[in-house]
Design a protein around this motif. Structure first.
Motif, mmCIF file in Angstrom:
data_model
loop_
_atom_site.group_PDB
_atom_site.id
_atom_site.type_symbol
_atom_site.label_atom_id
_atom_site.label_comp_id
_atom_site.label_asym_id
_atom_site.label_seq_id
_atom_site.Cartn_x
_atom_site.Cartn_y
_atom_site.Cartn_z
ATOM 1 N N LEU A 78 0.819 -1.207 0.000
ATOM 2 C CA LEU A 78 0.000 0.000 0.000
ATOM 3 C C LEU A 78 0.855 1.259 0.000
ATOM 4 C CD1 LEU A 78 -2.829 -1.122 2.440
ATOM 5 C CD2 LEU A 78 -2.967 -0.890 -0.042
ATOM 6 N N ALA A 79 1.982 1.237 0.700
ATOM 7 C CA ALA A 79 2.879 2.403 0.712
ATOM 8 C C ALA A 79 3.468 2.636 -0.676
ATOM 9 C CB ALA A 79 3.986 2.218 1.749
ATOM 10 N N ARG A 80 3.805 1.561 -1.394
ATOM 11 C CA ARG A 80 4.295 1.723 -2.775
ATOM 12 C C ARG A 80 3.212 2.302 -3.669
ATOM 13 N NH1 ARG A 80 5.737 -3.565 -4.531
ATOM 14 N NH2 ARG A 80 5.332 -4.410 -2.481
ATOM 15 N N SER A 81 1.974 1.867 -3.499
ATOM 16 C CA SER A 81 0.859 2.432 -4.270
ATOM 17 C C SER A 81 0.664 3.907 -3.938
ATOM 18 C CB SER A 81 -0.440 1.674 -3.977
ATOM 19 O OG SER A 81 -0.365 0.365 -4.457
ATOM 20 N N ALA A 82 0.806 4.256 -2.668
ATOM 21 C CA ALA A 82 0.675 5.655 -2.260
ATOM 22 C C ALA A 82 1.765 6.505 -2.901
ATOM 23 C CB ALA A 82 0.730 5.778 -0.738
ATOM 24 N N GLU A 83 2.970 5.979 -2.988
ATOM 25 C CA GLU A 83 4.070 6.712 -3.612
ATOM 26 C C GLU A 83 3.804 6.918 -5.104
ATOM 27 O OE1 GLU A 83 7.509 8.870 -4.017
ATOM 28 O OE2 GLU A 83 6.433 8.304 -2.215
ATOM 29 N N LEU A 84 3.318 5.899 -5.787
ATOM 30 C CA LEU A 84 2.961 6.047 -7.202
ATOM 31 C C LEU A 84 1.858 7.070 -7.389
ATOM 32 C CD1 LEU A 84 3.055 2.341 -8.428
ATOM 33 C CD2 LEU A 84 4.630 4.168 -9.027
ATOM 34 N N PHE A 85 0.874 7.031 -6.498
ATOM 35 C CA PHE A 85 -0.219 7.999 -6.546
ATOM 36 C C PHE A 85 0.316 9.409 -6.379
ATOM 37 C CE2 PHE A 85 -3.170 10.695 -4.189
ATOM 38 C CZ PHE A 85 -4.248 10.709 -5.054
ATOM 39 N N LYS A 110 3.342 10.562 -6.953
ATOM 40 C CA LYS A 110 4.122 10.967 -8.119
ATOM 41 C C LYS A 110 3.234 11.301 -9.307
ATOM 42 C CE LYS A 110 8.346 8.515 -6.971
ATOM 43 N NZ LYS A 110 9.216 7.381 -7.284
ATOM 44 N N THR A 111 2.153 10.556 -9.467
ATOM 45 C CA THR A 111 1.242 10.760 -10.593
ATOM 46 C C THR A 111 0.396 12.021 -10.434
ATOM 47 O OG1 THR A 111 1.118 8.382 -10.948
ATOM 48 C CG2 THR A 111 -0.602 9.713 -11.955
ATOM 49 N N PHE A 112 -0.175 12.212 -9.240
ATOM 50 C CA PHE A 112 -1.159 13.272 -9.069
ATOM 51 C C PHE A 112 -0.607 14.542 -8.407
ATOM 52 C CE2 PHE A 112 -3.716 9.475 -9.570
ATOM 53 C CZ PHE A 112 -4.577 9.901 -10.555
ATOM 54 N N GLU A 113 0.512 14.428 -7.724
ATOM 55 C CA GLU A 113 1.051 15.615 -7.078
ATOM 56 C C GLU A 113 2.246 16.174 -7.851
ATOM 57 O OE1 GLU A 113 1.826 14.626 -2.998
ATOM 58 O OE2 GLU A 113 -0.258 14.082 -2.629
ATOM 59 N N GLY A 114 2.586 15.484 -8.912
ATOM 60 C CA GLY A 114 3.623 15.976 -9.808
ATOM 61 C C GLY A 114 4.977 15.821 -9.311
#
Length: 141
Positions: free
Chosen positions: A128-135, A137-141
Motif C-alpha cells: 500500500l505504501a508503494r501504491s501511495a508513492e505512485l499515486f 508521483k502521478t497526481f502531485e507531480g
C-alpha cells in the motif's frame, strides 16, 4: 453496507500515511489529523490501539509522533484492523439465540470472516505504501 467500520479504515490510512511519510523523525498525530481532515481527538485512540498491538511505536516529546514498530512488509491490513478492534475474534463466544442462529447463521458468518481475514492478511503495508508513492508521483507531480 460497508464491511469495515470507519475507525478500521482510518487505522489503515494512518498506518499507510506513517509508512509513506517515514523519515528520520516520527509523524506527528497533528500532521496525520490535518492530512486526513480529522480532529486529533478522533485519531488518537486509533493510534494508541495500534501502539498497544505493536504496529506503531509512539515517540514522546516536542519532536515526537508515531513510527512503524516493525518492517512494513510484516504488517498486514488484517493486523491493523484487528488492532483497531474492527475484526472480531470468534473466541469471544456465541450470541444467545435459537438453534438456527447457532447451527446455520453463525457458522456461515464465521466462514465469511475467516475468508475476509485471509484476504486482508495478503495486503501488506509495504504494498500500500508503494501504491501511495505512485499515486503521489502521478497526481502531485
Amino acid at each position: 453496507m460497508p464491511l469495515l467500520p470507519r475507525k478500521g479504515v482510518l487505522a489503515v490510512a494512518a498506518v499507510i500515511d506513517i509508512a509513506h511519510h517515514a523519515g528520520a523523525r516520527p509523524v506527528a498525530a497533528k500532521a496525520l489529523a490535518t492530512r486526513h481532515r480529522l480532529p486529533p481527538r478522533h485519531l488518537e485512540p486509533v493510534l494508541q490501539a495500534l501502539v498497544r498491538h505493536g504496529i506503531l511505536k509512539g515517540v514522546r516529546g516536542p519532536r515526537g509522533g508515531y513510527a512503524l514498530a516493525r518492517d512494513q512488509r510484516r504488517i498486514s491490513a488484517d493486523d491493523i484492523l484487528r488492532a483497531a478492534g474492527t475484526v472480531e475474534d470468534n473466541k469471544e463466544g456465541m450470541l444467545a439465540g435459537s438453534a438456527l442462529l447457532h447451527q446455520v447463521v453463525m457458522p456461515a458468518l464465521a466462514q465469511a470472516e475467516r475468508t475476509f481475514s485471509t484476504a486482508l492478511s495478503r495486503i501488506s503495508v509495504d504494498e500500500l505504501a508503494r501504491s501511495a508513492e505512485l499515486f503521489r508521483k502521478t497526481f502531485e507531480g
